[in-house]
Design a protein around this motif. Structure first.
Motif, PDB file in Angstrom:
ATOM      1  N   ALA A   1       0.802  -1.217   0.000  1.00 40.43           N
ATOM      2  CA  ALA A   1       0.000   0.000   0.000  1.00 40.43           C
ATOM      3  C   ALA A   1       0.839   1.273   0.000  1.00 40.43           C
ATOM      4  O   ALA A   1       0.312   2.358  -0.258  1.00 40.43           O
ATOM      5  N   HIS A   2       2.126   1.166   0.292  1.00 36.14           N
ATOM      6  CA  HIS A   2       2.981   2.363   0.417  1.00 36.14           C
ATOM      7  C   HIS A   2       4.304   2.159  -0.328  1.00 36.14           C
ATOM      8  O   HIS A   2       5.378   2.205   0.258  1.00 36.14           O
ATOM      9  N   PRO A   3       4.240   1.939  -1.646  1.00 35.46           N
ATOM     10  CA  PRO A   3       5.492   1.700  -2.384  1.00 35.46           C
ATOM     11  C   PRO A   3       6.377   2.924  -2.478  1.00 35.46           C
ATOM     12  O   PRO A   3       7.593   2.806  -2.628  1.00 35.46           O
ATOM     13  N   TRP A   4       5.785   4.130  -2.385  1.00 32.96           N
ATOM     14  CA  TRP A   4       6.568   5.349  -2.570  1.00 32.96           C
ATOM     15  C   TRP A   4       7.222   5.822  -1.278  1.00 32.96           C
ATOM     16  O   TRP A   4       7.603   6.981  -1.139  1.00 32.96           O
ATOM     17  N   GLY A   5       7.403   4.888  -0.353  1.00 36.75           N
ATOM     18  CA  GLY A   5       8.235   5.127   0.815  1.00 36.75           C
ATOM     19  C   GLY A   5       9.638   4.585   0.604  1.00 36.75           C
ATOM     20  O   GLY A   5      10.410   4.482   1.558  1.00 36.75           O
ATOM     21  N   THR A   6       9.964   4.252  -0.643  1.00 37.90           N
ATOM     22  CA  THR A   6      11.309   3.776  -0.986  1.00 37.90           C
ATOM     23  C   THR A   6      11.854   4.635  -2.125  1.00 37.90           C
ATOM     24  O   THR A   6      11.096   5.179  -2.938  1.00 37.90           O
ATOM     25  N   LEU A   7      13.173   4.733  -2.166  1.00 40.20           N
ATOM     26  CA  LEU A   7      13.845   5.452  -3.247  1.00 40.20           C
ATOM     27  C   LEU A   7      14.183   4.502  -4.388  1.00 40.20           C
ATOM     28  O   LEU A   7      14.242   3.281  -4.195  1.00 40.20           O
ATOM     29  N   PRO A   8      14.432   5.036  -5.575  1.00 38.56           N
ATOM     30  CA  PRO A   8      14.978   4.196  -6.639  1.00 38.56           C
ATOM     31  C   PRO A   8      16.247   3.485  -6.179  1.00 38.56           C
ATOM     32  O   PRO A   8      16.995   4.010  -5.360  1.00 38.56           O
ATOM     33  N   HIS A   9      16.475   2.293  -6.682  1.00 37.71           N
ATOM     34  CA  HIS A   9      17.601   1.478  -6.226  1.00 37.71           C
ATOM     35  C   HIS A   9      18.926   2.255  -6.202  1.00 37.71           C
ATOM     36  O   HIS A   9      19.692   2.182  -5.243  1.00 37.71           O
ATOM     37  N   LEU A  10      19.181   3.024  -7.244  1.00 37.69           N
ATOM     38  CA  LEU A  10      20.461   3.710  -7.351  1.00 37.69           C
ATOM     39  C   LEU A  10      20.631   4.805  -6.311  1.00 37.69           C
ATOM     40  O   LEU A  10      21.754   5.224  -6.022  1.00 37.69           O
ATOM     41  N   LEU A  11      19.527   5.277  -5.748  1.00 33.61           N
ATOM     42  CA  LEU A  11      19.601   6.368  -4.784  1.00 33.61           C
ATOM     43  C   LEU A  11      19.493   5.912  -3.353  1.00 33.61           C
ATOM     44  O   LEU A  11      19.661   6.723  -2.432  1.00 33.61           O
ATOM     45  N   GLU A  12      19.210   4.656  -3.121  1.00 36.21           N
ATOM     46  CA  GLU A  12      19.085   4.176  -1.744  1.00 36.21           C
ATOM     47  C   GLU A  12      20.412   4.352  -1.008  1.00 36.21           C
ATOM     48  O   GLU A  12      21.454   3.879  -1.471  1.00 36.21           O
ATOM     49  N   PRO A  13      20.408   5.053   0.125  1.00 35.81           N
ATOM     50  CA  PRO A  13      21.664   5.236   0.867  1.00 35.81           C
ATOM     51  C   PRO A  13      22.142   3.937   1.467  1.00 35.81           C
ATOM     52  O   PRO A  13      21.344   3.042   1.766  1.00 35.81           O
ATOM     53  N   ALA A  14      23.449   3.817   1.612  1.00 37.00           N
ATOM     54  CA  ALA A  14      24.019   2.622   2.215  1.00 37.00           C
ATOM     55  C   ALA A  14      23.608   2.520   3.674  1.00 37.00           C
ATOM     56  O   ALA A  14      23.510   3.526   4.382  1.00 37.00           O
ATOM     57  N   ARG A  15      23.412   1.279   4.133  1.00 39.20           N
ATOM     58  CA  ARG A  15      23.027   1.060   5.517  1.00 39.20           C
ATOM     59  C   ARG A  15      24.169   0.383   6.274  1.00 39.20           C
ATOM     60  O   ARG A  15      24.967  -0.282   5.711  1.00 39.20           O
TER      61      ARG A  15
END
Length: 205
Positions: A191-205
């Motif tokens: 229900a909330h897919p837009w709580g994630t960034l595009p793969h290339l922009l996801e910050p390292a964890r």
């Protein structure tokens, strides 16, 4: 990098500061960021969103205020109030109209909204239909979202592509790239897919 990513990111800056910093750092690759404090501008200014909006604009990123139109059922005055709040509270220089109808019968309603958005200073107007709309909508928008949905559906379709079309895809695997010049593909599901960034922009964890 070309300015190709239109990112709807619906997370609060206090909850995901590292993700918002990743968006600011990715400024050269961004067509724009959709700001959505409370399924719209909300009832009062949120200082955290105002601060992150300022950072994005200082980095040269378009900030598009999210406004729900309920497929033409939301009254014009309510839509305009949201437009003005995004401008006044968050410095938004563009507008992202969501749940936009596709049929020609409500074109006049959306044309009035477009006039109000331009009068409020929106340099960029994006209409999110989620499907291919009547051609009349192309007359007053800068960008039309003609697909919003999961990657498994998207990859089976042969959709029209044009410079002023945008595809927003979720549940996308790494490396997935929509066909339109302006686009976004994120890994989020449910229900909330837009709580994630595009793969290339996801910050390292």
């Amino acid at each position: 990098m070309t300015s190709s990513l239109l990112v709807p990111y619906y997370e609060h800056p206090a909850d995901r500061p590292e993700a918002w910093s990743a968006l600011v750092a990715a400024a050269p690759s961004l067509h724009g960021v959709v700001l959505n404090p409370a399924s719209g501008a909300g009832e009062a200014p949120d200082p955290a969103f105002a601060e992150v909006s300022a950072r994005l604009r200082e980095a040269g990123v378009r900030v598009l205020g999210y406004v729900d139109t309920d497929y033409g059922r939301r009254p014009h005055a309510e839509v305009v109030t949201d437009l003005l709040r995004h401008r006044d509270w968050y410095g938004a220089d563009g507008t992202f109209l969501d749940q936009v109808a596709t049929a020609p019968g409500v074109l006049a309603h959306y044309r009035r909204i477009a006039v109000a958005a331009r009068a409020a200073g929106a340099a960029t107007l994006v209409l999110n239909h989620g499907a291919h709309p009547d051609p009349g909508y192309e007359e007053f928008a800068d960008l039309l979202v003609t697909f919003e949905g999961p990657w498994d559906t998207y990859r089976t379709l042969d959709l029209p592509v044009a410079p002023h079309y945008c595809h927003l895809v979720y549940a996308a695997p790494p490396g997935a790239r929509p066909a339109t010049p302006v686009h976004c593909a994120v890994p989020g599901t449910g229900a909330h897919p837009w709580g994630t960034l595009p793969h290339l922009l996801e910050p390292a964890r």
